[in-house]
Design a protein around this motif. Structure first.
Motif, PDB file in Angstrom:
ATOM      1  N   PHE B 111     -27.874 -52.381  24.532  1.00  0.00           N
ATOM      2  CA  PHE B 111     -28.906 -52.994  23.702  1.00  0.00           C
ATOM      3  C   PHE B 111     -28.783 -52.596  22.232  1.00  0.00           C
ATOM      4  N   ALA B 112     -27.662 -51.980  21.896  1.00  0.00           N
ATOM      5  CA  ALA B 112     -27.465 -51.535  20.513  1.00  0.00           C
ATOM      6  C   ALA B 112     -27.540 -52.707  19.536  1.00  0.00           C
ATOM      7  N   PHE B 113     -27.107 -53.878  20.000  1.00  0.00           N
ATOM      8  CA  PHE B 113     -27.141 -55.052  19.120  1.00  0.00           C
ATOM      9  C   PHE B 113     -28.563 -55.433  18.720  1.00  0.00           C
ATOM     10  N   LEU B 114     -29.536 -54.861  19.415  1.00  0.00           N
ATOM     11  CA  LEU B 114     -30.931 -55.196  19.129  1.00  0.00           C
ATOM     12  C   LEU B 114     -31.569 -54.265  18.106  1.00  0.00           C
ATOM     13  N   GLU B 115     -30.833 -53.255  17.686  1.00  0.00           N
ATOM     14  CA  GLU B 115     -31.410 -52.353  16.690  1.00  0.00           C
ATOM     15  C   GLU B 115     -31.806 -53.149  15.458  1.00  0.00           C
ATOM     16  N   GLY B 116     -33.021 -52.976  15.042  1.00  0.00           N
ATOM     17  CA  GLY B 116     -33.448 -53.670  13.828  1.00  0.00           C
ATOM     18  C   GLY B 116     -34.006 -55.053  14.049  1.00  0.00           C
ATOM     19  N   THR B 117     -34.113 -55.466  15.294  1.00  0.00           N
ATOM     20  CA  THR B 117     -34.729 -56.764  15.551  1.00  0.00           C
ATOM     21  C   THR B 117     -36.217 -56.676  15.244  1.00  0.00           C
ATOM     22  N   LEU B 118     -36.709 -57.674  14.532  1.00  0.00           N
ATOM     23  CA  LEU B 118     -38.133 -57.762  14.200  1.00  0.00           C
ATOM     24  C   LEU B 118     -38.606 -56.651  13.270  1.00  0.00           C
ATOM     25  N   ASP B 119     -37.737 -56.202  12.406  1.00  0.00           N
ATOM     26  CA  ASP B 119     -38.205 -55.197  11.438  1.00  0.00           C
ATOM     27  C   ASP B 119     -38.780 -55.866  10.193  1.00  0.00           C
TER      28      ASP B 119
END
Lengths: 174, 119
Positions: B111-119
């Motif tokens: 799920f690393a690709f999701l870091e920063g989603t919806l920031d």
């Protein structure tokens, strides 16, 4: 819902209701805060982009021009989602079955179809019947009108006779 | 169904249930053909296709490929929801909050690709 109102493709997300349904099925009786749901919706978008992109690269390296389900499965594997493959394969099998059933069903429907000449014949029959019924109805109405007219005449002439004899009596007395 | 200590039942992925026929991918609202009672996906295919096409580099995908991604996405939702729920329970809460989803993202390599989603 058609997005004809000029939405950017970039604003696309999976509908919230669909996500809610999935969460509800897997975690019945668990509350989920709205911003948590929003986050999951956005994560889905990222997930789809991720897999598509990887599958696209795999497709480019192959001799195919269209991304196939096999490319998707290879992408899942290479990105660490190999555990999803079994169920993805199952859905693809069901896909084929449904497509097969649809083709069978529609060919059965075609065979049931009545040929055109027969349809025309049935139509003519129906028209003839309808015309006949109309004629009978019209005749009945005409007869009724005639009877009504005769009765009216009868009533009128009786009334006249009664009225005129009364006049004669009156005249004799004065 | 596995049961967590709190006594809440959690469905296994893929235990999802019958529903009615979705004959054609691009017309999710179309009437089911008689005799078919399985809905293949819970996510709308047209939307998935749209999301794929949003990337200009992505070439044409077959309908089956769209199905495949759709199913994978459903599984993804199930996994991340379950993971987030675990964190909620650790926090002694019964409501999954945004931070639980964040923790789920942090805790899993894939799920690393999701870091920063919806920031």
């Amino acid at each position: 819902m058609a997005s004809a109102s000029g939405n950017n493709d970039d604003d696309l997300t999976i509908p919230r209701a669909a996500i809610n349904k999935i969460i509800k099925q897997i975690l019945p009786n668990v509350r989920v805060a709205n911003d948590a749901r929003e986050m999951v919706v956005n994560c889905c978008t990222e997930f789809i982009h991720l897999i598509s992109s990887e599958a696209n690269e795999i497709c480019n390296k192959s001799d195919k021009k269209t991304i196939s389900p096999e490319h998707i499965m290879q992408a899942l594997e290479s990105l660490g989602f190999g555990s999803y493959i079994t169920e993805v394969k199952e859905v693809l099998r069901e896909c084929k079955t449904v497509a097969l059933e649809r083709r069978k069903a529609s060919s059965r429907l075609e065979n049931l179809g009545i040929p055109e000449e027969e349809l025309l014949r049935q139509q003519q029959e129906l028209f003839a019947k309808a015309r006949q019924q109309q004629a009978e109805l019209a005749q009945q109405e005409w007869l009724q009108m005639q009877q009504a007219a005769q009765q009216a005449q009868l009533a009128a002439s009786t009334a006249n006779k009664a009225g005129s004899s009364q006049d004669e009596e009156e005249e004799e007395e004065t | 169904m596995e049961e967590l200590e709190s006594g809440v039942a959690v469905a296994e992925p893929g235990q999802s249930l019958q529903l009615e026929a979705e004959a054609e991918a691009e017309r999710p609202g179309s009437a089911p053909l008689p005799g078919l009672h399985h809905k293949l996906l819970r996510l709308p295919l047209s939307r998935i296709k749209g999301l794929m096409k949003a990337d200009p580099d992505v070439s044409l995908a077959s309908q089956e490929a769209v199905f495949a991604i759709g199913k994978a996405t459903e599984l993804f939702v199930e996994v991340i929801a379950k993971d987030a729920y675990t964190f909620a329970l650790q926090g002694k809460r019964k409501t999954i909050q945004r931070k639980d989803v964040d923790n789920a993202v942090d805790a899993t390599d894939e799920f690393a690709f999701l870091e920063g989603t919806l920031d």
